[in-house]
Scaffold this active site. Structure first.
Site, short mmCIF file in Angstrom:
data_model
loop_
_atom_site.label_atom_id
_atom_site.label_comp_id
_atom_site.label_asym_id
_atom_site.label_seq_id
_atom_site.Cartn_x
_atom_site.Cartn_y
_atom_site.Cartn_z
N LYS A 17 0.84 -1.21 0.00
CA LYS A 17 0.00 0.00 0.00
C LYS A 17 0.87 1.24 0.00
CE LYS A 17 0.87 1.27 4.46
NZ LYS A 17 1.61 2.48 4.87
N ASP A 44 -2.44 -1.86 10.00
CA ASP A 44 -2.50 -1.86 8.53
C ASP A 44 -2.96 -3.21 7.95
OD1 ASP A 44 -1.56 0.71 8.56
OD2 ASP A 44 0.48 0.20 7.90
O1 C5P Z 1 -0.45 -1.46 14.60
P1 C5P Z 1 0.99 -1.69 14.30
O2 C5P Z 1 1.56 -2.84 15.10
O3 C5P Z 1 1.31 -1.81 12.85
O4 C5P Z 1 1.73 -0.40 14.78
C1 C5P Z 1 3.14 -0.37 14.91
C2 C5P Z 1 3.53 0.82 15.77
O5 C5P Z 1 3.28 2.03 15.06
C3 C5P Z 1 2.75 0.95 17.06
O6 C5P Z 1 3.35 0.20 18.10
C4 C5P Z 1 2.84 2.44 17.34
O7 C5P Z 1 4.11 2.76 17.86
C5 C5P Z 1 2.78 3.03 15.95
N1 C5P Z 1 1.42 3.40 15.54
C6 C5P Z 1 0.83 4.51 16.12
N2 C5P Z 1 -0.44 4.86 15.75
C7 C5P Z 1 -1.10 4.17 14.80
C8 C5P Z 1 -0.52 3.05 14.20
C9 C5P Z 1 0.76 2.69 14.58
O8 C5P Z 1 1.41 5.16 16.99
N3 C5P Z 1 -2.32 4.56 14.46
#
Ligand code: C5P
Length: 304
Positions: A10, A137
């Site tokens: 993406k 994501d």
């Molecule tokens: O959800 P995911 O594990 O992909 O997110 C990875 C990191 O990115 C999270 O631990 C956080 O630090 C950051 N993040 C965030 N806000 C979001 C998505 C991700 O702060 N909406």
């Protein structure tokens, strides 16, 4: 018998970031567009859970249970009370730690592959809810096309896309950690008033019309200053792509991949050649958008 699922990368054509929430995540207004760069995840019955990976960046992919593909198999098996005895093989073409949600794509791909292999009959809603548990994501990789993601990015509203958009992606020589980029966003935002993220109507309209000029005028990424702060060399790549005639250049998600929107396929090839010649990035790829979400390839094959 084995099942192979193809999953897209993406680019975020909008990434509006709100203030850090008490749970550490950030509220987003996040317009995802699936692009034609893919990983393929193959699930084959095995004695135990095992992950392997092939591709130019395979050495950087974790093969333990931190891999979202492994976590997807564990999550589905746990819900069904079955053993997660599956070999997941990832044919990786999406850059690793590149801001194109390659790890998330592998999670969605493994989930759909295991669901098909184990015939668990999970509904779309259950698959999406497992995806949301796996990462912000991951649901989008299952859905593909284009969608507005709110919450931490996991709540999706599908957006109409009225044409093909031609993209060029410049992969950097090293990755960036998404949490580190969000931390840098917080550091840069200290003392500033951060407003709640608002979805762009211009972007939704440009996508619906299939209008690259209008989309180029409206793209935005609030994480770009943080990615540039951690990786200043990306400014040279952005400048090279824009100078080569890209309608817009921006950091993809948390980076460091940079994404360039071109007027048409020919122009994308020109921008790609110029970026390669610029020496400001590791590899350059062109890809059309939108791409479909996670798709099972063919029927399950016996003997694999
Ligand atoms: O959800 P995911 O594990 O992909 O997110 C990875 C990191 O990115 C999270 O631990 C956080 O630090 C950051 N993040 C965030 N806000 C979001 C998505 C991700 O702060 N909406």
């Amino acid at each position: 018998m084995s099942v192979t699922v193809r999953v897209p990368a993406k680019v975020n054509v909008q990434l509006a970031v709100g203030a850090a929430r008490p749970d550490g995540f950030h509220d987003l207004a996040n317009v995802f567009l699936a692009v034609g760069l893919h990983d393929e995840v193959t699930a084959t019955p095995a004695d135990a859970l095992r992950v392997t990976c092939e591709g130019p960046d395979a050495g950087e992919v974790p093969l333990d249970t931190t891999n979202l593909a492994a976590r997807a198999a564990l999550a589905l098996a746990g819900r069904r009370g079955i053993e997660p005895n599956v070999h997941l093989h990832i044919a990786k073409d999406i850059p690793v730690a590149g801001g194109m949600a390659g790890g998330s794509a592998d999670g969605a791909g493994a989930l759909l592959a295991c669901d098909t292999l184990w015939q668990t009959g999970a509904s779309r809603a259950e698959l999406l809810s497992i995806c949301a548990e796996l990462g912000s994501d991951v649901p989008f990789a299952l859905v593909g096309g284009a969608a507005l993601g709110t919450g931490r990015g996991e709540k999706l509203r599908v957006l109409e896309v009225g044409g093909t958009f031609h993209w060029v992606f410049a992969m950097a020589g090293r990755g960036l950690s998404t949490p580190a980029v969000f931390r840098e966003f917080d550091r840069l935002a200290e003392g500033l008033e951060i407003h709640g993220p608002v979805a762009s109507e211009e972007i939704a309209e440009a996508l619906a019309k299939g209008d690259p000029e209008a989309l180029a005028a409206a793209v935005s990424n609030d994480l770009q200053p943080a990615a540039l702060s951690l990786f200043p060399g990306l400014a040279d790549t952005l400048a090279a792509g824009r100078a080569a005639g890209a309608l817009a250049g921006l950091v993809s998600g948390s980076g460091p991949t940079t994404a360039f929107l071109a007027r048409d396929a020919e122009s994308a090839e020109r921008v790609a050649r110029a970026l390669t010649a610029s020496g400001t990035c590791r590899t350059v790829r062109t890809a059309p958008a939108p791409a479909p979400g996670a798709t099972v390839l063919g029927a399950p094959v016996t003997g694999g």
